[in-house]
Design a protein around this motif. Structure first.
Motif, short mmCIF file in Angstrom:
data_model
loop_
_atom_site.label_atom_id
_atom_site.label_comp_id
_atom_site.label_asym_id
_atom_site.label_seq_id
_atom_site.Cartn_x
_atom_site.Cartn_y
_atom_site.Cartn_z
N VAL A 71 61.33 53.84 46.56
CA VAL A 71 60.20 54.17 45.69
C VAL A 71 58.88 54.34 46.42
CG1 VAL A 71 61.30 53.04 43.73
CG2 VAL A 71 59.66 51.77 45.11
N PHE A 72 58.66 53.61 47.50
CA PHE A 72 57.35 53.69 48.14
C PHE A 72 57.15 54.97 48.93
CE2 PHE A 72 57.47 49.06 47.38
CZ PHE A 72 56.29 48.97 46.67
N ALA A 73 58.22 55.71 49.15
CA ALA A 73 58.10 57.00 49.81
C ALA A 73 58.06 58.15 48.81
CB ALA A 73 59.27 57.20 50.78
N ASP A 74 58.14 57.84 47.51
CA ASP A 74 58.23 58.88 46.48
C ASP A 74 57.41 58.45 45.26
OD1 ASP A 74 58.97 60.54 44.34
OD2 ASP A 74 60.94 60.93 45.22
N PRO A 75 56.22 59.01 45.09
CA PRO A 75 55.34 58.59 43.98
C PRO A 75 55.99 58.72 42.61
CG PRO A 75 54.11 59.93 45.55
CD PRO A 75 55.56 59.99 45.97
N GLU A 76 56.83 59.73 42.41
CA GLU A 76 57.47 59.90 41.11
C GLU A 76 58.46 58.77 40.83
OE1 GLU A 76 59.20 63.73 40.63
OE2 GLU A 76 57.29 64.80 40.82
N LYS A 77 59.21 58.38 41.84
CA LYS A 77 60.16 57.28 41.66
C LYS A 77 59.43 55.95 41.50
CE LYS A 77 64.01 59.51 44.05
NZ LYS A 77 64.88 59.52 45.23
N LEU A 78 58.32 55.80 42.20
CA LEU A 78 57.52 54.59 42.03
C LEU A 78 56.99 54.49 40.61
CD1 LEU A 78 56.18 52.08 43.24
CD2 LEU A 78 54.29 53.54 43.98
N ALA A 79 56.58 55.63 40.05
CA ALA A 79 56.09 55.65 38.67
C ALA A 79 57.19 55.26 37.68
CB ALA A 79 55.54 57.04 38.33
N LEU B 44 59.75 53.25 38.33
CA LEU B 44 59.94 51.81 38.45
C LEU B 44 58.83 51.05 37.73
CD1 LEU B 44 61.44 49.39 39.68
CD2 LEU B 44 59.97 49.64 41.69
N ASN B 45 57.60 51.50 37.92
CA ASN B 45 56.47 50.83 37.28
C ASN B 45 56.57 50.89 35.76
OD1 ASN B 45 55.39 50.19 39.76
ND2 ASN B 45 53.94 51.88 39.78
N THR C 32 43.97 47.61 40.30
CA THR C 32 43.13 48.81 40.43
C THR C 32 43.89 50.05 40.01
OG1 THR C 32 42.08 47.74 42.34
CG2 THR C 32 41.67 50.10 42.03
N GLU C 33 45.11 50.21 40.54
CA GLU C 33 45.90 51.41 40.29
C GLU C 33 46.19 51.62 38.81
OE1 GLU C 33 46.84 49.93 44.41
OE2 GLU C 33 46.33 49.08 42.46
N ASN C 34 46.36 50.54 38.08
CA ASN C 34 46.74 50.64 36.67
C ASN C 34 45.55 50.51 35.71
OD1 ASN C 34 49.52 51.00 37.19
ND2 ASN C 34 49.76 48.82 37.54
N GLY C 35 44.34 50.51 36.25
CA GLY C 35 43.14 50.49 35.41
C GLY C 35 43.02 49.25 34.55
N LEU C 36 43.39 48.09 35.10
CA LEU C 36 43.45 46.87 34.30
C LEU C 36 42.17 46.03 34.35
CD1 LEU C 36 47.07 45.73 35.26
CD2 LEU C 36 46.34 47.13 33.32
N ALA C 37 41.18 46.44 35.12
CA ALA C 37 39.97 45.64 35.28
C ALA C 37 39.32 45.23 33.95
CB ALA C 37 38.96 46.37 36.16
N PRO C 38 39.27 46.12 32.94
CA PRO C 38 38.61 45.74 31.68
C PRO C 38 39.31 44.60 30.92
CG PRO C 38 38.78 48.13 31.86
CD PRO C 38 39.63 47.55 32.95
N LEU C 39 40.54 44.25 31.33
CA LEU C 39 41.27 43.20 30.62
C LEU C 39 40.77 41.81 30.99
CD1 LEU C 39 44.95 44.47 30.92
CD2 LEU C 39 43.34 44.83 29.04
N TYR C 40 39.96 41.68 32.05
CA TYR C 40 39.58 40.37 32.56
C TYR C 40 38.07 40.16 32.46
CZ TYR C 40 44.23 41.09 34.39
OH TYR C 40 45.56 41.38 34.48
N ASP C 41 37.69 38.89 32.34
CA ASP C 41 36.27 38.55 32.32
C ASP C 41 35.64 38.77 33.69
OD1 ASP C 41 36.42 37.64 29.62
OD2 ASP C 41 37.26 35.75 30.33
N VAL C 42 36.39 38.49 34.74
CA VAL C 42 35.92 38.63 36.12
C VAL C 42 37.03 39.25 36.95
CG1 VAL C 42 35.02 37.42 38.16
CG2 VAL C 42 34.53 36.52 35.87
N VAL C 43 36.67 40.18 37.84
CA VAL C 43 37.64 40.75 38.77
C VAL C 43 37.24 40.34 40.19
CG1 VAL C 43 38.57 42.87 39.80
CG2 VAL C 43 38.26 42.71 37.32
N ILE C 44 38.17 39.70 40.90
CA ILE C 44 37.97 39.31 42.29
C ILE C 44 38.85 40.21 43.16
CG2 ILE C 44 38.27 37.50 44.02
CD1 ILE C 44 37.90 35.43 41.80
N VAL C 45 38.24 40.81 44.15
CA VAL C 45 38.97 41.64 45.10
C VAL C 45 38.95 40.97 46.46
CG1 VAL C 45 39.02 43.84 46.35
CG2 VAL C 45 38.53 43.80 43.88
#
Length: 204
Positions: free
Chosen positions: A73-81, A83-84, A116-129
């Protein structure tokens, strides 16, 4: 309850930061661990993965052969999608269950590699990177995890860029530093999370 999204590129040292936060008293919801649970032998998740990718992704004991699947999957974005699309909904459901079981005054840290990839930041009160240079990431993956350089670079390329992660950060933790310095920084961050939890999620 204060909900925290913790993320960082592969090899950035996010797991060490989550471990330190737990030492301070955080309730950890580990998306990677849950992702393994939802595709354990006998689960609907594993059945769906096998249906999508074939029986060759199974080890001899019937468990998921994660290195084999990863190489596909990591060599093929479509297959990774694909799996996700199987795993992520199952992980989200289980994560919500664990969060709802935490105490009302808890600081709940969601360790989410693909926040980041899944746009989940708005789900949390604080995002730590947790941030580290690509060179540091590559060195850790090859030296500490035993990956080939080619595989490590492919894993890194499949994720968001360093700049994209930094853009969503409410709190940035530099992990191009010795462990003692990292411990001090995490202690500072924890104090800030406690202050915010006591004064309400909307507080600065």
């Amino acid at each position: 309850m204060l909900t925290v999204g913790l993320t960082g590129g592969i090899g950035a040292g996010k797991s060490e930061v989550s471990r330190l936060l737990v030492e301070h008293g955080a309730v950890l919801v580990d998306a990677d661990r849950i992702a393994r649970e939802v595709v354990a032998p006998g689960t609907p998740g594993l059945a769906a993965v096998v249906e999508a990718f074939g029986p060759d992704v199974l080890a001899a004991d019937g468990s998921l052969d994660r290195p084999r699947l990863g190489s596909i999957v990591f060599a093929d974005p479509e297959k990774l999608a694909v799996l996700n699309s199987i795993v992520h909904p199952l992980v989200r459901t289980r994560s919500r269950e664990l969060e709802s079981a935490a105490a009302e005054d808890a600081v709940v840290v969601h360790d989410v590699p693909l926040l980041t990839e899944n746009g989940l930041a708005p789900l949390y009160d604080v995002v730590i990177v947790v941030d580290a240079s690509p060179g540091t990431q590559l060195d850790r993956l090859v030296r500490l995890r035993g990956m080939t350089e080619e595989d490590a670079r492919a894993r890194m390329a499949a994720q968001a860029t360093r700049e994209q992660r930094r853009e969503i950060a409410d709190v940035l933790i530099d992990n191009d530093v010795p462990l003692d310095a990292l411990r001090e920084r995490v202690a500072e961050v924890w104090d800030g999370l406690l202050r915010r939890a006591r004064s309400g999620p909307g507080a600065e």
